[in-house]
Design an enzyme around this catalytic site. Structure first.
Site, PDB file in Angstrom:
ATOM      1  N   LYS A 212       7.494  17.864 -50.605  1.00  0.00           N
ATOM      2  CA  LYS A 212       7.960  18.631 -51.766  1.00  0.00           C
ATOM      3  C   LYS A 212       9.405  19.087 -51.580  1.00  0.00           C
ATOM      4  O   LYS A 212      10.242  18.934 -52.471  1.00  0.00           O
ATOM      5  CB  LYS A 212       7.050  19.832 -51.996  1.00  0.00           C
ATOM      6  CG  LYS A 212       7.407  20.628 -53.256  1.00  0.00           C
ATOM      7  CD  LYS A 212       6.607  21.915 -53.360  1.00  0.00           C
ATOM      8  CE  LYS A 212       5.145  21.683 -53.544  1.00  0.00           C
ATOM      9  NZ  LYS A 212       4.382  22.931 -53.790  1.00  0.00           N
ATOM     10  N   GLU A 218       8.240  16.464 -39.549  1.00  0.00           N
ATOM     11  CA  GLU A 218       7.562  15.225 -39.186  1.00  0.00           C
ATOM     12  C   GLU A 218       7.840  14.122 -40.211  1.00  0.00           C
ATOM     13  O   GLU A 218       8.125  12.978 -39.861  1.00  0.00           O
ATOM     14  CB  GLU A 218       6.047  15.460 -39.078  1.00  0.00           C
ATOM     15  CG  GLU A 218       5.632  16.432 -37.995  1.00  0.00           C
ATOM     16  CD  GLU A 218       5.541  17.867 -38.487  1.00  0.00           C
ATOM     17  OE1 GLU A 218       4.870  18.664 -37.818  1.00  0.00           O
ATOM     18  OE2 GLU A 218       6.143  18.190 -39.544  1.00  0.00           O
ATOM     19  N   GLY A 281      -0.571  22.007 -50.867  1.00  0.00           N
ATOM     20  CA  GLY A 281      -0.653  20.657 -50.333  1.00  0.00           C
ATOM     21  C   GLY A 281      -2.064  20.131 -50.239  1.00  0.00           C
ATOM     22  O   GLY A 281      -2.343  18.970 -50.581  1.00  0.00           O
ATOM     23  N   ARG A 282      -2.988  20.969 -49.811  1.00  0.00           N
ATOM     24  CA  ARG A 282      -4.363  20.507 -49.610  1.00  0.00           C
ATOM     25  C   ARG A 282      -5.117  20.352 -50.926  1.00  0.00           C
ATOM     26  O   ARG A 282      -6.260  19.881 -50.937  1.00  0.00           O
ATOM     27  CB  ARG A 282      -5.096  21.474 -48.683  1.00  0.00           C
ATOM     28  CG  ARG A 282      -5.116  22.921 -49.172  1.00  0.00           C
ATOM     29  CD  ARG A 282      -5.499  23.856 -48.024  1.00  0.00           C
ATOM     30  NE  ARG A 282      -5.508  25.257 -48.383  1.00  0.00           N
ATOM     31  CZ  ARG A 282      -4.427  26.037 -48.385  1.00  0.00           C
ATOM     32  NH1 ARG A 282      -3.246  25.526 -48.094  1.00  0.00           N
ATOM     33  NH2 ARG A 282      -4.512  27.319 -48.687  1.00  0.00           N
ATOM     34  N   GLU A 367      -7.813  25.563 -43.660  1.00  0.00           N
ATOM     35  CA  GLU A 367      -6.512  26.110 -44.005  1.00  0.00           C
ATOM     36  C   GLU A 367      -6.652  27.127 -45.135  1.00  0.00           C
ATOM     37  O   GLU A 367      -5.896  28.094 -45.204  1.00  0.00           O
ATOM     38  CB  GLU A 367      -5.550  24.989 -44.410  1.00  0.00           C
ATOM     39  CG  GLU A 367      -4.085  25.408 -44.439  1.00  0.00           C
ATOM     40  CD  GLU A 367      -3.143  24.230 -44.511  1.00  0.00           C
ATOM     41  OE1 GLU A 367      -2.778  23.693 -43.442  1.00  0.00           O
ATOM     42  OE2 GLU A 367      -2.772  23.846 -45.638  1.00  0.00           O
ATOM     43  N   HIS A 398     -26.050   8.708 -33.327  1.00  0.00           N
ATOM     44  CA  HIS A 398     -25.987   8.266 -31.932  1.00  0.00           C
ATOM     45  C   HIS A 398     -24.926   9.030 -31.139  1.00  0.00           C
ATOM     46  O   HIS A 398     -24.549   8.591 -30.050  1.00  0.00           O
ATOM     47  CB  HIS A 398     -25.716   6.761 -31.885  1.00  0.00           C
ATOM     48  CG  HIS A 398     -26.871   5.938 -32.354  1.00  0.00           C
ATOM     49  ND1 HIS A 398     -27.791   5.378 -31.497  1.00  0.00           N
ATOM     50  CD2 HIS A 398     -27.288   5.603 -33.604  1.00  0.00           C
ATOM     51  CE1 HIS A 398     -28.709   4.724 -32.195  1.00  0.00           C
ATOM     52  NE2 HIS A 398     -28.423   4.841 -33.478  1.00  0.00           N
ATOM     53  N   LYS A 532       5.385  25.847 -36.258  1.00  0.00           N
ATOM     54  CA  LYS A 532       6.547  25.067 -36.686  1.00  0.00           C
ATOM     55  C   LYS A 532       7.843  25.734 -36.243  1.00  0.00           C
ATOM     56  O   LYS A 532       8.770  25.085 -35.749  1.00  0.00           O
ATOM     57  CB  LYS A 532       6.552  24.923 -38.214  1.00  0.00           C
ATOM     58  CG  LYS A 532       5.454  24.071 -38.800  1.00  0.00           C
ATOM     59  CD  LYS A 532       5.638  24.032 -40.323  1.00  0.00           C
ATOM     60  CE  LYS A 532       4.586  23.202 -41.003  1.00  0.00           C
ATOM     61  NZ  LYS A 532       4.767  23.205 -42.479  1.00  0.00           N
TER      62      LYS A 532
END
Length: 569
Positions: A212, A218, A281-282, A367, A398, A532
């Site tokens: 954004k 990153e 964001g999520r 979050e 399993h 961050k």
């Protein structure tokens, strides 16, 4: 801005009733089912195409009534209406929360106007721009700098700019246009972008940089590495600036609102698709963040995806709390977390295409609700949040189901499946024993789905073990299952774009319900920021700056020194 203090749930009559029930609570799913033939029907609900069976949960009518009273006392329905209307329920950032507006159908009346802005017009203008660009890529009219059509789209993002698109792409692979592929780069570990690009043809590769602010460390680091890769692989390392710029303009687009930074990178601002500060964001996968998926599956399928979200939004808005599926599921989570001591929650999709769904939900749930203060800044009065985790299908059986079945921890589990597989197959040979020739493999798969929830609920008594011929009491104990392990079963017709949208919206509104009851702001994420900031401060020390290294605490200093030693620096 919403300034009123949240209701303290522990002060409500419903909460006090639940506390009394929980004191000495002993669930008995076998007994409850035996004494109540209508239990399964009464606790099975419908939300759009999703059939949701809560009957194997640790709940009875008295518990459910008290939970519903808590929802009413804490204003879940009213706060949902406030969110839909654009009130600033994200208090710490003084923002509206309007992810539901991303899927409002075109022409919905009355138009949604928030803070003087026509939200509907903004959303559909961006959608139209994304659709037009996606169609150019899909039909081959958008080409790379050498004139070849695009075959691979690489989405560069992190967090909500990665987890959502990659999950949706994986879930909807049967709908991807032949000859197109999407890949996703998120981790700043250089191995990630290396592995995602090493075998690609730069002439047929398109990068989407999703940030954004166009400033995420990153994402922008990986974007620069991708640009460097493009120039090197096209033989443009020593080319003119104009030649390099032409290549970037044809092989990079952005999902961002920072048009000046987009242009400075070399991307044509006309090829930047925006979204808004009222979308966390999520919660953004159904915004322009999903551009890579729109390219892969096309406009019509994406519209069905949005319609699935909206169907569940409408279910929540119009359905009484007593039949409101996300509200009921959120209330059960509150019961398990705050009264029965559950700390984690398993999500177990019995469809391989949902293999990234649990990872997606980790950000959405943890979050959102991993908070220690309420929206007015006061401390929470209850435990909040759950650790979400899971794996698809029989893989998990399993691996970790042992802990769910016979461990000492209470782990509520959501089982998700579809009736019609995207890739039906039959085992024509079989083994002549458990698997007969011609066995429908999806039916065999679903037998496991039904068996697991049954085993969790009802277990296996010592007498049943003995009846099978086991006489050693030590072995009898080891083979006994207590049962009373809660699960929810979610069944859909098939994994269509619409059904996937419904599943995502279901969990969005579960999160909302819990957050409202706990009185927290589920839409900020300040806990993400500290690490961050510290990383930027520590980076010079990791690069060998001795002054920066000397300023660190003793543990961090020693770890960095050891790292530098191991690097031979």
């Amino acid at each position: 801005m919403t300034e009123s203090a949240p209701v303290d749930p522990t002060s409500t009559d419903g909460w006090k009733k639940l506390a009394g029930i929980a004191d000495g609570f002993t669930p008995d799913l076998r007994g409850w089912f035996d004494s109540d033939p209508g239990r399964a029907e009464r606790y099975t609900f419908q939300a759009a195409d999703l059939t949701v069976d809560l009957s194997k949960g640790l709940v009875d009518d008295e518990i459910l009534a008290a939970l519903l009273q808590v929802a009413k006392d804490t204003g879940v329905a009213e706060r949902f209406e406030a969110m839909l209307a654009g009130e600033h329920i994200n208090v710490t950032e003084d923002r509206a929360v309007l992810h539901t507006a991303l899927r409002r159908p075109r022409g919905t009346e009355p138009a949604l106007v928030v803070d003087g802005q026509d939200v509907d017009a903004d959303v559909h203008a961006t959608l139209d721009k994304v659709y037009a660009f996606a169609e150019q890529v899909r039909d081959g009219s958008w080409t790379g700098v050498t004139g070849k059509r695009i075959e691979t789209v690489v989405n560069i993002g992190i967090g909500g700019s990665d987890l959502g698109p990659v999950m949706v792409y994986e879930a909807l692979k049967p709908y991807v246009q032949e000859g197109l592929e999407a890949r996703f780069v998120s981790n700043i570990d250089p191995a990630d972008i290396y592995e995602k690009t090493v075998d690609l043809d730069p002439e047929t590769t398109l990068f989407i940089v999703a940030s954004k602010t166009f400033g995420t460390l990153e994402t922008l680091t990986n974007a620069r590495l991708a640009r460097q890769w493009l120039w090197e692989r096209l033989g443009l390392t020593d080319a003119s600036d104009d030649e390099k710029s032409d290549a970037v303009a044809k092989h990079f687009v952005a999902v961002s609102t920072a048009l000046d930074k987009v242009a400075a990178f070399g991307i044509d601002p006309e090829n930047a698709f925006g979204f808004w500060d009222w979308v966390g964001g999520r919660y953004s996968v159904d915004s322009a963040i999903g551009t890579s998926v729109v390219i892969a599956i096309g406009k019509e399928n994406w519209e069905q995806f949005l319609a699935g979200f909206h169907a569940v939004d409408e279910h929540v808005r119009t359905t009484p709390l007593e039949q409101n599926v996300p509200v009921l599921m959120g209330l059960l989570n509150v019961w398990y977390t705050n009264f029965l001591g559950a700390q984690s929650h398993a999500v177990l999709p019995y469809t391989q295409y949902l293999h990234r769904f649990a990872a997606y939900l980790q950000q959405l749930t943890m979050e959102s609700n991993g908070k220690r203060v309420r929206w007015d800044g006061s401390p929470v009065t209850t435990d909040t949040g759950e650790v979400f985790w899971g794996e698809p299908g029989t893989n998990g059986q399993h691996a970790f189901y042992q802990l769910i079945h016979q461990g000492t921890r209470l782990i509520p589990a959501d089982f998700i499946t579809v009736a019609k597989p995207a890739r039906p197959l039959k085992d024509e040979s079989g083994d002549g024993k458990a698997v007969q020739p011609g066995q429908d493999v999806h039916a065999l798969f679903l037998a496991n789905f039904f068996a697991q929830t049954k085993a969790l609920a009802f277990g296996k008594t010592a007498d049943e073990v003995r009846a099978e011929g086991t006489t050693d009491e030590g072995i009898v104990a080891a083979r006994t299952f207590t049962g009373n392990k809660p699960s929810t079963s979610i069944l859909a017709p098939e994994l269509t774009p619409s059904v996937l949208g419904q599943l995502i919206a279901l969990y969005e509104h579960i999160v909302f319900t819990e957050g409202t009851i706990w009185g927290i702001d589920s839409f900020d994420q300040w806990g993400v920021e500290l690490g961050k900031q510290l990383a930027l401060q520590i980076a010079p020390a990791v690069d060998g700056d001795q002054d920066a290294l000397a300023s660190q605490d003793s543990s961090t200093k020693a770890l960095i020194a050891k790292y530098l030693e191991l690097r031979g620096e």
